[in-house]
Design a protein around this motif. Sequence first.
Motif, mmCIF file in Angstrom:
data_model
loop_
_atom_site.group_PDB
_atom_site.id
_atom_site.type_symbol
_atom_site.label_atom_id
_atom_site.label_comp_id
_atom_site.label_asym_id
_atom_site.label_seq_id
_atom_site.Cartn_x
_atom_site.Cartn_y
_atom_site.Cartn_z
ATOM 1 N N ALA A 179 80.419 -7.995 2.004
ATOM 2 C CA ALA A 179 81.179 -7.710 3.222
ATOM 3 C C ALA A 179 80.815 -6.309 3.709
ATOM 4 O O ALA A 179 80.364 -5.467 2.929
ATOM 5 C CB ALA A 179 82.669 -7.813 2.928
ATOM 6 N N ARG A 182 77.726 -3.943 4.314
ATOM 7 C CA ARG A 182 77.004 -4.908 3.496
ATOM 8 C C ARG A 182 75.732 -4.282 2.934
ATOM 9 O O ARG A 182 75.112 -3.428 3.572
ATOM 10 C CB ARG A 182 76.661 -6.108 4.372
ATOM 11 N N ASP A 218 76.678 -4.180 9.094
ATOM 12 C CA ASP A 218 78.023 -4.177 9.681
ATOM 13 C C ASP A 218 78.392 -5.406 10.491
ATOM 14 O O ASP A 218 79.537 -5.513 10.934
ATOM 15 C CB ASP A 218 78.179 -2.931 10.566
ATOM 16 N N SER A 220 79.817 -8.808 11.692
ATOM 17 C CA SER A 220 80.917 -9.564 11.103
ATOM 18 C C SER A 220 81.224 -10.854 11.850
ATOM 19 O O SER A 220 82.034 -11.652 11.372
ATOM 20 C CB SER A 220 82.181 -8.701 11.045
ATOM 21 N N PRO A 546 82.263 -12.289 6.435
ATOM 22 C CA PRO A 546 82.709 -11.326 7.450
ATOM 23 C C PRO A 546 83.360 -10.103 6.806
ATOM 24 O O PRO A 546 83.941 -10.208 5.740
ATOM 25 C CB PRO A 546 83.720 -12.111 8.276
#
Lengths: 546, 124
Positions: A179, A182, A218, A220, A546
């Motif tokens: 997440a 990442r 980043d 998501s 995400p």
Amino acid sequence: MEPPFHKALRIAALAAACAISACSGGGVASNGQQVNVNGGTPAAGGGNSGGSNTGNAWTPGLFQPAGTFAAQCVNPRSGIDPATSLPFPDVQGSVTSENDWLRSWSHELYLWYDEIVDRDPATLPTPAYFDQLKTFATTPSGAPKDRFHFTVATSEWQQLSQSGISAGYGVQWAVLSSAPPREVVVAYTEPGSPASTPPADLARGARVLEIDGIDVVDSSDSTSLALLNAGLSPAQPGESHLFTVLDLGAAAPRTFTMTAAVVTSDPVQNVSTLDTPTGRIGYLLFNDHIATAEGELIDAIATLEAAGIDDLVVDLRYNGGGFLFIASELAYMIAGPVPTAGRTFERVRFNDKHPVTNPVTGTPLTPVPFIDSSLGFSAPPGQSLPTLDLPRVFLLTGPGTCSASESIINSLEGVDVEVIQIGSTTCGKPYGFYPADNCGTTYFSIQFQGVNDKGFGDYPDGFSPANTPGFAGAVLTGCSVADDYDHALGDPAEARLAAALGYRDNGACPAPSGAASPGLTKTITRAERDGRLVRPPWREIRTLVP
Amino acid sequence: MRRRFALLAPLIVAAAACRPGAVREDVPALLVAPTPAARDEVAAAIASALRGTPISIAPDALTKASLLTLERREPAGPERRTATGRVLGMPERFRLVTDGSRCYLVHESGTARVELLRAECVPE
């Protein structure tokens, strides 16, 4: 002259052929006798054929032989079954008849059959009913006792591939943080693959920053994640994606196009020796128990034997297992003939209904020995294996160390060859199954446990080095050390190999940093550093979240 | 194979003819520059020996080693990954051989022996 085990193996292989080909709907009676898969009376479509002795209604605790219900399908297949060359045996059945088969089959063969709560097969769809046909107990770590209960479409399971080939780039990605922020890095590459040749020239530790212009770190939204996952795991040869990566030690990122190809993996890499003031150390990276590994392992051990090594480090951190006999060969080559003579590499133990006979193959439950000559996976059969005759071995491990790899650990411990474990807790799978087809679905349900010469096989939470922080599995001598993507595998400065060398010199470990039992690992955090491996397409877990 | 063996073939035949009852022995072989038709023939021979089981082989299969092993694919999914982690038994094994004039694909873990008509091979 054919070694005794080779003859036994030929017999066992014939018997196992059905099993590894996903036997069609077979079963055994509770007395252990084989049951004709067509021996039952087809159930009335849609009705409750029951799981009782009467065949009419479900009676808790009463079970007919699985064969009674085999191949009675909601959607019977037609044509020829490639597993048998015979017409599919399917006849019209019902959800209940498919569930009846699962219920009886599980009662006969499931390792923990007495922990299944008996439920009416008429009350659930087949996938949901199968999900209930297992134990819901937990291990000492709190993880589910059975983490290996699943199905595969039989048509998928029957496919065969040339050993080691896959469509991809030839890179093993590791997701250190799934997440945002990442982190996806290169764990290792396959020689000669798109990943390891220009323009990619990837090496361990390179960080993926963008794929096809999408921010890996980043992003998501689900669309971006789908595109990122597709870029990491191409579906077909010829598929290209634009990568931006930051190489280890580089000041600036670089961008290149990488095109997937048919890649042949190299299961044994980086065979080398390290000269230290206290002796010569052998090192080998062993990534996969595929057939081609046999010849490469023999060559590697012969090379290290000729080099006169004093100790051996086998890097199993990414080895998820495979052919058990190859694991036995390697264990023998490490230990040599003296401690292994007449000893068991692994004994397969079924549930208590089947103490002496393999209920699937019908053959006697003879233990797998330490195999002392090549079996012909990829080396000429019958050749005496080289040996190192070592009283101890250093094994580098992580959560990806699983199944047959754990058998190497357990078998050596069973004959008092000291295993010094450096790394993180292994996956914890002392179990196996004979997958079985019924009505086009192949079912995987744990049926046996492997135990070593001392009868030990209880490591459902994996093997852990002694100083593992938090919950440890079966504890071994050694050091808890997280994976180190900042150094090449086989580099003496790489944290796990460095710890092995240090422990060898002074018996001391660095501060523990490895991951605890995988059963407790719910999410990946950057701090764990072990990462999760992203497999080739058909092995792929959609890893980025995400 | 046929190309490379063209010059040697008469010699081999002559030598064999000089020894009454002599039988040409198979030797392991490698494919030489397999054409798509030759690759298809190899794949078809394997699939036939395996009773129609779907297979995947590399384009360069049998060009670097005479032994070709086939294994199950590891299915997708986090728990399914362990499906192939502890495999009892042996893989399917095929060996390319030549008797000096023809190429054959032999199913070592079975019984099939198929002559390859479109493939060229040389001793390994």
